[in-house]
Design a protein around this motif. Structure first.
Motif, PDB file in Angstrom:
ATOM      1  N   ARG A   1       0.881  -1.041  -0.132  1.00  0.00           N
ATOM      2  CA  ARG A   1       0.128   0.062  -0.067  1.00  0.00           C
ATOM      3  C   ARG A   1       0.780   1.264  -0.058  1.00  0.00           C
ATOM      4  NH1 ARG A   1      -2.256  -0.183   6.278  1.00  0.00           N
ATOM      5  NH2 ARG A   1      -0.359  -1.220   7.148  1.00  0.00           N
ATOM      6  N   SER A   2       2.137   1.239  -0.703  1.00  0.00           N
ATOM      7  CA  SER A   2       2.718   2.485  -0.759  1.00  0.00           C
ATOM      8  C   SER A   2       2.130   3.431  -1.579  1.00  0.00           C
ATOM      9  CB  SER A   2       4.301   1.939  -1.186  1.00  0.00           C
ATOM     10  OG  SER A   2       4.124   1.817  -2.806  1.00  0.00           O
TER      11      SER A   2
ATOM     12  N   SER B   1       0.913  -5.803   5.346  1.00  0.00           N
ATOM     13  CA  SER B   1       1.389  -6.766   6.088  1.00  0.00           C
ATOM     14  C   SER B   1       0.494  -6.966   7.323  1.00  0.00           C
ATOM     15  CB  SER B   1       2.648  -5.863   6.771  1.00  0.00           C
ATOM     16  OG  SER B   1       2.282  -4.815   7.601  1.00  0.00           O
TER      17      SER B   1
ATOM     18  N   THR C   1       8.456   1.300 -16.034  1.00  0.00           N
ATOM     19  CA  THR C   1       8.570   2.181 -15.070  1.00  0.00           C
ATOM     20  C   THR C   1       9.186   3.694 -15.634  1.00  0.00           C
ATOM     21  OG1 THR C   1       8.211   0.660 -13.057  1.00  0.00           O
ATOM     22  CG2 THR C   1       9.228   3.036 -12.647  1.00  0.00           C
TER      23      THR C   1
HETATM   24  P1  NAP Z   1       7.444  -0.248   0.492  1.00  0.00           P
HETATM   25  O1  NAP Z   1       6.977   1.158   0.503  1.00  0.00           O
HETATM   26  O2  NAP Z   1       8.380  -0.770   1.273  1.00  0.00           O
HETATM   27  O3  NAP Z   1       6.050  -0.724   0.597  1.00  0.00           O
HETATM   28  C1  NAP Z   1       5.948  -2.262   0.934  1.00  0.00           C
HETATM   29  C2  NAP Z   1       4.324  -2.585   1.003  1.00  0.00           C
HETATM   30  O4  NAP Z   1       4.365  -3.969   1.175  1.00  0.00           O
HETATM   31  C3  NAP Z   1       3.840  -1.968   2.413  1.00  0.00           C
HETATM   32  O5  NAP Z   1       2.515  -1.462   2.327  1.00  0.00           O
HETATM   33  C4  NAP Z   1       3.885  -3.461   3.256  1.00  0.00           C
HETATM   34  O6  NAP Z   1       2.951  -3.404   4.262  1.00  0.00           O
HETATM   35  C5  NAP Z   1       3.685  -4.288   2.187  1.00  0.00           C
HETATM   36  N1  NAP Z   1       4.280  -5.702   2.610  1.00  0.00           N
HETATM   37  C6  NAP Z   1       5.516  -6.019   3.341  1.00  0.00           C
HETATM   38  N2  NAP Z   1       5.679  -7.209   3.562  1.00  0.00           N
HETATM   39  C7  NAP Z   1       4.444  -7.891   3.373  1.00  0.00           C
HETATM   40  C8  NAP Z   1       3.872  -9.103   3.588  1.00  0.00           C
HETATM   41  N3  NAP Z   1       4.896 -10.025   4.420  1.00  0.00           N
HETATM   42  N4  NAP Z   1       2.641  -9.181   3.455  1.00  0.00           N
HETATM   43  C9  NAP Z   1       1.851  -8.363   2.885  1.00  0.00           C
HETATM   44  N5  NAP Z   1       2.321  -6.999   2.671  1.00  0.00           N
HETATM   45  C10 NAP Z   1       3.540  -6.685   2.825  1.00  0.00           C
HETATM   46  O7  NAP Z   1       7.831  -0.661  -1.060  1.00  0.00           O
HETATM   47  P2  NAP Z   1       7.627  -0.048  -2.387  1.00  0.00           P
HETATM   48  O8  NAP Z   1       8.311   1.294  -2.730  1.00  0.00           O
HETATM   49  O9  NAP Z   1       5.933   0.142  -2.714  1.00  0.00           O
HETATM   50  O10 NAP Z   1       8.073  -1.221  -3.294  1.00  0.00           O
HETATM   51  C11 NAP Z   1       7.632  -2.582  -3.210  1.00  0.00           C
HETATM   52  C12 NAP Z   1       8.715  -3.438  -4.110  1.00  0.00           C
HETATM   53  O11 NAP Z   1       8.504  -2.871  -5.527  1.00  0.00           O
HETATM   54  C13 NAP Z   1       9.984  -3.171  -3.702  1.00  0.00           C
HETATM   55  O12 NAP Z   1      10.680  -4.533  -3.833  1.00  0.00           O
HETATM   56  C14 NAP Z   1      10.517  -2.152  -4.823  1.00  0.00           C
HETATM   57  O13 NAP Z   1      11.835  -2.472  -5.028  1.00  0.00           O
HETATM   58  C15 NAP Z   1       9.907  -2.621  -5.892  1.00  0.00           C
HETATM   59  N6  NAP Z   1       9.528  -1.481  -7.022  1.00  0.00           N
HETATM   60  C16 NAP Z   1       9.838  -1.883  -8.219  1.00  0.00           C
HETATM   61  C17 NAP Z   1       9.768  -1.014  -9.162  1.00  0.00           C
HETATM   62  C18 NAP Z   1      10.142  -1.274 -10.484  1.00  0.00           C
HETATM   63  O14 NAP Z   1      10.044  -0.420 -11.365  1.00  0.00           O
HETATM   64  N7  NAP Z   1      10.033  -2.710 -11.034  1.00  0.00           N
HETATM   65  C19 NAP Z   1       9.170   0.210  -9.017  1.00  0.00           C
HETATM   66  C20 NAP Z   1       8.644   0.604  -7.376  1.00  0.00           C
HETATM   67  C21 NAP Z   1       9.073  -0.579  -6.400  1.00  0.00           C
HETATM   68  P3  NAP Z   1       2.716  -2.151   5.418  1.00  0.00           P
HETATM   69  O15 NAP Z   1       2.276  -1.081   4.957  1.00  0.00           O
HETATM   70  O16 NAP Z   1       1.742  -2.693   6.271  1.00  0.00           O
HETATM   71  O17 NAP Z   1       4.091  -1.974   5.859  1.00  0.00           O
END
Ligand code: NAP
Length: 289
Positions: free
Chosen positions: A172-173, A196, A271
């Motif tokens: 939910r980022s 989470s 992206t």
């Molecule tokens: P983030 O800000 O760390 O958010 C992660 C989200 O996942 C949070 O809402 C968290 O919940 C949830 N989460 C974590 N562990 C979990 C679990 N075990 N079960 C259910 N939900 C869980 O990360 P982000 O910036 O959105 O990025 C997410 C991933 O995508 C990362 O690996 C990042 O490197 C990748 N990414 C890739 C791209 C691309 O272009 N490929 C672009 C952006 C991001 P809570 O809110 O409850 O803590």
């Protein structure tokens, strides 16, 4: 019971990205032939995080390849929030800059939301300012976050039906989970946004027609989390033993899902492409081109 077998389409995000970048390069060429300046993206890098530096290098290279100008403003990791805000303010006032991107993460003690709020919404190509986040919420045109835009582009190009579909988003980022949920909702999907604290995440995922995994937890989406025939978008990028892995057990899900993105050549190239597209859109709106 044997798992039902499906012909799984593996998304080629790189080919899709190259196709869109070629169209943008042609458009920029036409604009320049007509005597206009090229669009310009300014990137602000604070500190010396190697991953951030590498992302910025990739973004600048992508700009150059399509004839877009890019500028880099490097600040030391010790830079204060006020110093970062000064750079943002001067880029806001610079008429030759169309897009501003402040690379995340920012150092401890710097409020990323305050920095995002300082970026002129007309130049906010990351879609993180409160104005653009609000426009997305209100279904109004604006500059939206790049990864969600890339995900929607993949779903559309591969003709994944969204109307009435159950879309489950893990994470939910502000940069992925929330905005992609809004975009899916706009397309009349029924959206479940997980995080989470979600109870029985596996069962929720099993009910998805479209599953977007953006948690950053390596290979958390196991084959038995995926309903046969579902479309699975893997956004996660984590490093495990020096290797980059996604949130989805790609090999396990192949043969179950109708479509899956690989963790390389999947969402990532899209992206950056959406960042270029947002910059071109911002340029068009600002210059009337
Ligand atoms: P983030 O800000 O760390 O958010 C992660 C989200 O996942 C949070 O809402 C968290 O919940 C949830 N989460 C974590 N562990 C979990 C679990 N075990 N079960 C259910 N939900 C869980 O990360 P982000 O910036 O959105 O990025 C997410 C991933 O995508 C990362 O690996 C990042 O490197 C990748 N990414 C890739 C791209 C691309 O272009 N490929 C672009 C952006 C991001 P809570 O809110 O409850 O803590």
């Amino acid at each position: 019971m044997p798992t039902p077998q499906h012909e799984t389409v593996v998304v080629d995000g790189l080919a899709l990205a190259q196709d869109l970048r070629k169209q943008m390069a042609e458009e920029i060429g036409r604009l320049q032939n007509a005597g206009r300046r090229a669009p310009c993206l300014a990137v602000v890098l604070v500190g010396d995080d190697p991953a951030s530096a590498s992302y910025i290098k990739g973004k600048r290279r992508a700009c150059t390849r399509i004839g877009m100008d890019s500028r880099e403003h490097d600040l030391p990791g010790t830079a204060s929030e006020a110093e970062i805000l000064d750079v943002v303010t001067s880029l806001n006032a610079d008429d030759g800059v169309d897009g501003i991107l402040v690379q995340l993460p920012l150092p401890k003690g710097v409020d990323a939301n305050r920095v995002a709020a300082a970026v002129d919404p007309a130049k906010d190509v990351d879609g993180l300012s409160p104005t653009n986040a609000g426009l997305l919420f209100q279904d109004e045109p604006g500059l939206y976050a790049c990864t969600p835009l890339g995900i929607m582009e993949i779903l559309d190009r591969y003709e994944v039906p969204l109307e009435g579909a159950h879309a489950v988003v893990i994470g939910r980022s502000q940069i992925v989970g929330k905005p992609v949920s809004m975009l899916l909702l706009r397309r009349n999907a029924t959206v479940t946004l997980c995080h989470s604290r979600t109870r029985d995440l596996a069962a929720v995922c099993r009910s998805a027609d479209v599953l977007v995994a953006a948690a950053g937890v390596p290979r958390m989406v196991a084959p038995d989390w995926v309903r046969p025939g579902a479309a699975v978008i893997d956004v996660g990028v984590s490093e495990v033993d020096g290797e980059l892995v996604g949130d989805v057990d790609f090999e396990g899900v192949r043969g179950i899902a109708s479509l899956v993105t690989p963790h390389r050549r999947g969402v990532g190239p899209m992206t950056i492409t959406m960042l270029l597209r947002n910059t071109l859109d911002a340029y068009r709106r600002r210059t009337g081109a």
